[in-house]
Design an enzyme around this catalytic site. Structure first.
Site, short mmCIF file in Angstrom:
data_model
loop_
_atom_site.label_atom_id
_atom_site.label_comp_id
_atom_site.label_asym_id
_atom_site.label_seq_id
_atom_site.Cartn_x
_atom_site.Cartn_y
_atom_site.Cartn_z
N LYS A 191 4.25 4.49 -5.81
CA LYS A 191 5.57 5.07 -6.06
C LYS A 191 6.51 3.89 -6.26
O LYS A 191 7.49 3.69 -5.52
CB LYS A 191 5.97 5.98 -4.87
N ASP A 223 3.46 11.20 -7.95
CA ASP A 223 3.80 12.58 -8.35
C ASP A 223 3.11 12.94 -9.66
O ASP A 223 2.54 14.02 -9.82
CB ASP A 223 5.32 12.78 -8.43
N ASP A 247 -4.64 10.45 1.24
CA ASP A 247 -4.89 11.66 2.05
C ASP A 247 -4.59 12.91 1.23
O ASP A 247 -5.39 13.83 1.15
CB ASP A 247 -3.99 11.58 3.30
N ASP A 251 -7.41 15.62 -1.06
CA ASP A 251 -7.54 17.07 -0.85
C ASP A 251 -7.44 17.81 -2.19
O ASP A 251 -8.19 18.75 -2.45
CB ASP A 251 -6.45 17.61 0.09
#
Ligand code: IPM
Ligand code: MG
Length: 359
Positions: A191, A223, A247, A251
């Site tokens: 980021k 993002d 993390d 997922d």
């Protein structure tokens, strides 16, 4: 002799580790792997017995082991506890004490499961991504952290997002080397438009790229990476990122493959000693019902054999057996679709054992 420590943990942990242990025991006998298996408690089950999520006895055994297999930790029973002694601290404590900084999370779509993905088959078919997540630094470990009371009397929560150059370089090395062995593409996720720590991250990845001319390095904001993962996931080969972004993105990547119940992971130190765990959590909502998918844990055993124990042939056998079981149409509840046979956790484990015996 290699020592393997089994940490079943909480929730569905004991159910899935039982099935993975059957596989390990079978291969140990069949292929004379000379493995010595031991067990210990971590997480909520350790809190219940010892009052802490990572007892010294467990940490000592983990340090002495050549490889560790972990089920999952956590559950609502321990949610009200202070952050410092919650089950998750057991897992984080193992990762940091053993310096398991390199977390490999492959997201591979088994062709048999294309229908189980929430995305259209043409978007995910052939998917093979490796997420390399930094696991012992970043905002999950940064100091200072806590909840303080301001002069106004209002409470304020705070955490610190830090990465030192050496931490970035050592995870970069893992990722560049992985990319060399795979498709030669590495996407570093950050980021850098907002966070200085990731400006440094990006700079160092660019600098390292000079030593890996055979790897094509690109950068992406987190993002956008989240969006690209569900828009066109096959553009990725290896993704490298910090602890928190990894993390979250792992997922999302997991779900592309049909179920997070299929995904194994490896967490390695500099010498490839490792802890192996399914990417999913303790799933307290289905714990004790015998319906959890044990394949992620069984596939974690394959990663353990490959990365820490140098038993590639045994790892290949497990992956082949899992694929054969899927070919037979056997599915746990999380990956079931029309016309296939629904099986329990133990039935799935037994089917893998049977498939292994036929190989
Ligand atoms: C994971 C889990 C853990 C993490 C939790 C249980 C602490 O979500 O392994 O991804 O955040 O690392
Ligand atoms: Mg997670």
């Amino acid at each position: 002799m290699s020592k393997v420590l089994l940490l079943a943990g909480d929730g569905i942990g004991p159910e899935i580790v039982t099935e993975a242990e059957k596989v390990l025991v079978l291969l140990n006998e069949k292929l004379n792997l000379n493995l010595d298996l031991d067990h210990a408690k971590v997480g909520g089950s350790a809190i219940d017995e010892f009052g802490v999520p990572l007892p010294d006895s467990t940490l000592d055994k983990a340090k002495a082991a050549d490889a560790i297999l972990l089920g999952a930790v956590g559950g609502p029973k321990w949610d009200a506890l202070d952050m410092a002694i919650r089950p998750e601290k057991g897992l984080l404590g193992l990762r940091s004490n053993l310096e398991l900084f390199g977390n490999l999370r492959p997201a591979i779509l088994y062709p048999q499961l294309a229908d189980a993905s929430s995305l259209k088959p043409e978007i995910v078919s052939g998917l093979d991504i490796l997420i390399v997540r930094e696991l012992t630094g970043g905002i999950y470990f940064g100091q200072p952290r806590g909840v303080r009371v301001l002069e106004s009397g209002e409470r304020q929560g705070y955490n610190t997002y830090v990465y030192s150059e050496s931490e970035i370089r050592r995870i970069g090395k893992v990722a560049f080397e992985a990319a060399q062995k795979r498709g030669g593409k590495l996407c570093s996720v950050d980021k850098a438009n907002v966070l200085e720590v990731t400006v440094l991250w990006r700079e160092i990845m660019d600098d390292m790229a000079k030593d890996y001319p055979d790897v094509e390095l690109s950068h992406m904001y987190v993002d956008n990476a989240a969006m690209q993962l569900v828009r066109a996931p096959k553009q990725f080969d290896v993704v490298v990122t910090g602890n928190m972004f990894g993390d979250i993105l792992s997922d999302a990547a997991a779900m592309l493959t049909g179920s997070i119940g299929m995904l194994p992971s490896a967490s390695l130190d500099v010498n490839n000693k490792g802890m192996y765990e399914p990417c999913h959590g303790s799933a307290p909502d289905i714990a004790g019902q015998g319906i959890a998918n044990p394949l992620a844990t069984i596939l974690s055993v394959a990663m353990m054999l490959r990365y820490s124990l140098n038993e590639n042939a045994a790892a290949d056998l497990i992956e082949k057996a899992v694929s054969n079981v899927l070919d037979q149409g056997l599915r746990t509840a999380d990956i079931i679709s029309k016309g296939l046979t629904k099986v329990t956790t133990a039935e799935m484990g037994d089917a893998v054992i049977e498939a292994l015996n036929k190989l």
